[in-house]
Design a protein around this motif. Structure first.
Motif, short mmCIF file in Angstrom:
data_model
loop_
_atom_site.label_atom_id
_atom_site.label_comp_id
_atom_site.label_asym_id
_atom_site.label_seq_id
_atom_site.Cartn_x
_atom_site.Cartn_y
_atom_site.Cartn_z
N ARG B 91 0.98 -1.14 -0.03
CA ARG B 91 -0.11 0.02 -0.11
C ARG B 91 0.98 1.34 -0.10
O ARG B 91 1.78 1.31 0.73
CB ARG B 91 -0.91 0.03 1.33
N GLU B 92 0.72 2.17 -0.92
CA GLU B 92 1.43 3.36 -1.00
C GLU B 92 1.28 4.27 0.20
O GLU B 92 0.28 4.05 0.86
CB GLU B 92 1.22 4.10 -2.18
N GLY B 93 2.23 5.06 0.57
CA GLY B 93 2.14 6.15 1.65
C GLY B 93 2.72 5.42 2.75
O GLY B 93 2.60 6.15 3.83
N MET B 94 3.15 4.28 3.14
CA MET B 94 3.88 4.08 4.45
C MET B 94 5.26 4.72 4.32
O MET B 94 5.92 4.72 3.23
CB MET B 94 3.93 2.58 4.50
N THR B 95 5.60 5.30 5.65
CA THR B 95 6.86 6.08 5.68
C THR B 95 7.72 5.45 6.71
O THR B 95 7.19 4.71 7.56
CB THR B 95 6.71 7.63 5.87
N ALA B 96 9.04 5.40 6.60
CA ALA B 96 9.99 5.00 7.61
C ALA B 96 11.41 5.73 7.79
O ALA B 96 11.62 6.82 6.87
CB ALA B 96 10.67 3.69 7.08
N VAL B 97 11.83 5.99 8.99
CA VAL B 97 13.29 6.55 8.98
C VAL B 97 14.04 5.41 9.64
O VAL B 97 13.47 4.61 10.09
CB VAL B 97 13.04 7.96 9.95
N ILE B 98 15.39 5.63 9.63
CA ILE B 98 16.43 4.78 9.93
C ILE B 98 17.12 5.23 11.00
O ILE B 98 17.73 6.43 10.85
CB ILE B 98 17.08 4.20 8.89
N ILE B 99 17.30 4.99 12.16
CA ILE B 99 18.22 5.23 13.31
C ILE B 99 19.00 4.19 13.84
O ILE B 99 18.60 3.05 14.31
CB ILE B 99 17.22 5.62 14.52
N ASP B 100 20.35 4.12 13.68
CA ASP B 100 21.16 5.39 13.03
C ASP B 100 21.89 5.06 11.68
O ASP B 100 21.69 3.98 11.15
CB ASP B 100 22.14 5.68 14.06
N SER B 101 22.54 5.85 11.34
CA SER B 101 23.16 5.82 9.98
C SER B 101 24.53 5.05 9.81
O SER B 101 25.35 5.49 9.16
CB SER B 101 23.42 7.11 9.41
N GLY B 102 24.77 4.26 10.63
CA GLY B 102 25.92 3.20 10.99
C GLY B 102 25.98 2.50 9.64
O GLY B 102 25.15 2.47 8.61
N ASP B 103 27.03 1.28 9.64
CA ASP B 103 26.99 0.58 8.34
C ASP B 103 25.61 -0.20 7.99
O ASP B 103 25.27 -0.13 6.82
CB ASP B 103 28.14 -0.39 8.43
N LEU B 104 24.96 -0.61 9.04
CA LEU B 104 23.84 -1.49 8.80
C LEU B 104 22.69 -0.71 8.09
O LEU B 104 22.00 -0.97 7.53
CB LEU B 104 23.54 -2.20 10.23
N GLY B 105 22.58 0.57 8.93
CA GLY B 105 21.49 1.61 8.22
C GLY B 105 21.72 1.89 7.13
O GLY B 105 20.95 1.77 6.06
#
Lengths: 231, 231
Positions: B91-105
């Motif tokens: 379904r369009e419209g789902m959003t995410a953020v990634i915490i944090d920006s290390g190698d895995l992120g």
């Protein structure tokens, strides 16, 4: 279909099913927490509640590992943890290489995953070529063209495949031809290296759990939507 | 123990158990392959062999999704794939953020995992601070201190936690307080953000499948050892 029973533990002549094996790391984690909390006994009902698995599933899994609890007394937490640790136990001397040294490979090598299992990561192999000669956490990055030469002089048990999926078949074939016995496969491709029926491949599909999270969120949306509709 | 049945699909009034949901992504992958191969029908026995799951498990799982196969005719591959795709559907419209920006992120943001689910990754948050202001794949890296401000002006459904485990509790609490509804948890810690009983947490334990690979290799060693001993 009899290949549900794949593994034989020779010491005590017990058989542990593939599906039970897959659940053991979870038991391991929950029991480790209980041991750390100083818990002595736990009932299958309480373990069931903690782990969100039915009590009958727990009894069926643990019965395969030997004779533990006594009816009504629950399981001896320390003994059970010790037994599962033994089965999943660490043996020194297992070695691994990571192919390749992109972000995921670099992320994995910086976790404690390998150290905790007593697995020695010998090298990361770099497919692109501009990282070779450097190192991460004192683990050398080597050009992928040298994989075969490296394996002639080093015993390598496990290849961790973090390369792009387009290269997965070719690289897994090369790793298997080099004598690697197990592949931890992050490429999302099913791998079947020819001429190596014994090779053990463990696939990691990161997308699966994202699908599940996404599904649960959408189901929650729908439930909330239908609740509103019912007001 | 009734929480084996967590989800209700309102459209057709069917219930799908938690354990079946967990297996759906695997069905999805195998069926996608069959569709690509142009297969029309498949029996539960053949699917069982492909997937290394018992045929009765497959029938039990698929029965929950609706009325598919006819006894003796097997399953309609296209219809089954379509139905599972719908249930797991994008379904369009789902959003995410990634915490944090290390190698895995950084590794995760460069995969196609989110795009394939229609999930829009809005930002990576950087806990250390020296990466903020840069970007990866046009996705901005923002200082973690600005998480709350960011969430005031952006709807964020999912927080992907790739931070060190020592920070997991604090950061998951902050994310939940910001209105995040789901956490994709790579930290290895069990998370219980206070005051958010509705939050959905999906844990990824990368170590589990390494344990299984390691166990299988050691079992193979033992088998080979005992075979030699029997010669």
């Amino acid at each position: 279909m009899d290949n549900d029973w794949l593994f034989t533990q020779t010491e005590k002549d017990i058989q542990v099913s593939e599906m039970t094996i897959r659940r053991l790391p979870r038991y391991f984690r929950y029991l480790r927490e209980l041991v750390e909390q100083g818990r002595i006994r736990i009932s299958s009902a309480e373990l069931s509640k903690m782990m969100n698995v039915t009590a009958s599933q727990i009894r069926s899994d643990l019965n395969q590992l030997g004779d533990f609890g006594h009816m009504g007394y629950g399981y001896d937490v320390n003994y059970l943890f010790k037994r599962i640790s033994e089965i999943l136990g660490v043996r020194e001397g297992m070695t691994a290489v990571i192919i390749d040294s992109g972000d995921l490979g670099r992320a994995l090598v910086q976790t404690t995953l390998f150290v905790r299992r007593g697995i020695d990561v010998l090298a990361l192999f770099d497919g692109i070529g501009d990282r070779a000669g450097t190192a991460i956490n004192d683990i050398p990055i080597i050009s992928l063209s040298k994989l075969e030469t490296f394996c002639e002089t080093h015993k390598v048990d496990i290849a961790v495949l973090t390369c792009p999926k387009e290269q997965a078949q070719v690289i897994s074939q090369r790793a298997a031809d080099c004598g690697v016995r197990g592949i931890w496969n992050y490429t999302g491709r099913e791998l079947h290296p020819e001429g190596h029926p014994q090779i053990i491949i463990e696939n990691v599909h990161l997308g699966d759990s994202l699908m599940i999270l996404d599904y649960k969120l959408r189901t929650q949306d729908k439930r909330n939507g239908s609740e509103k509709a019912n007001v």
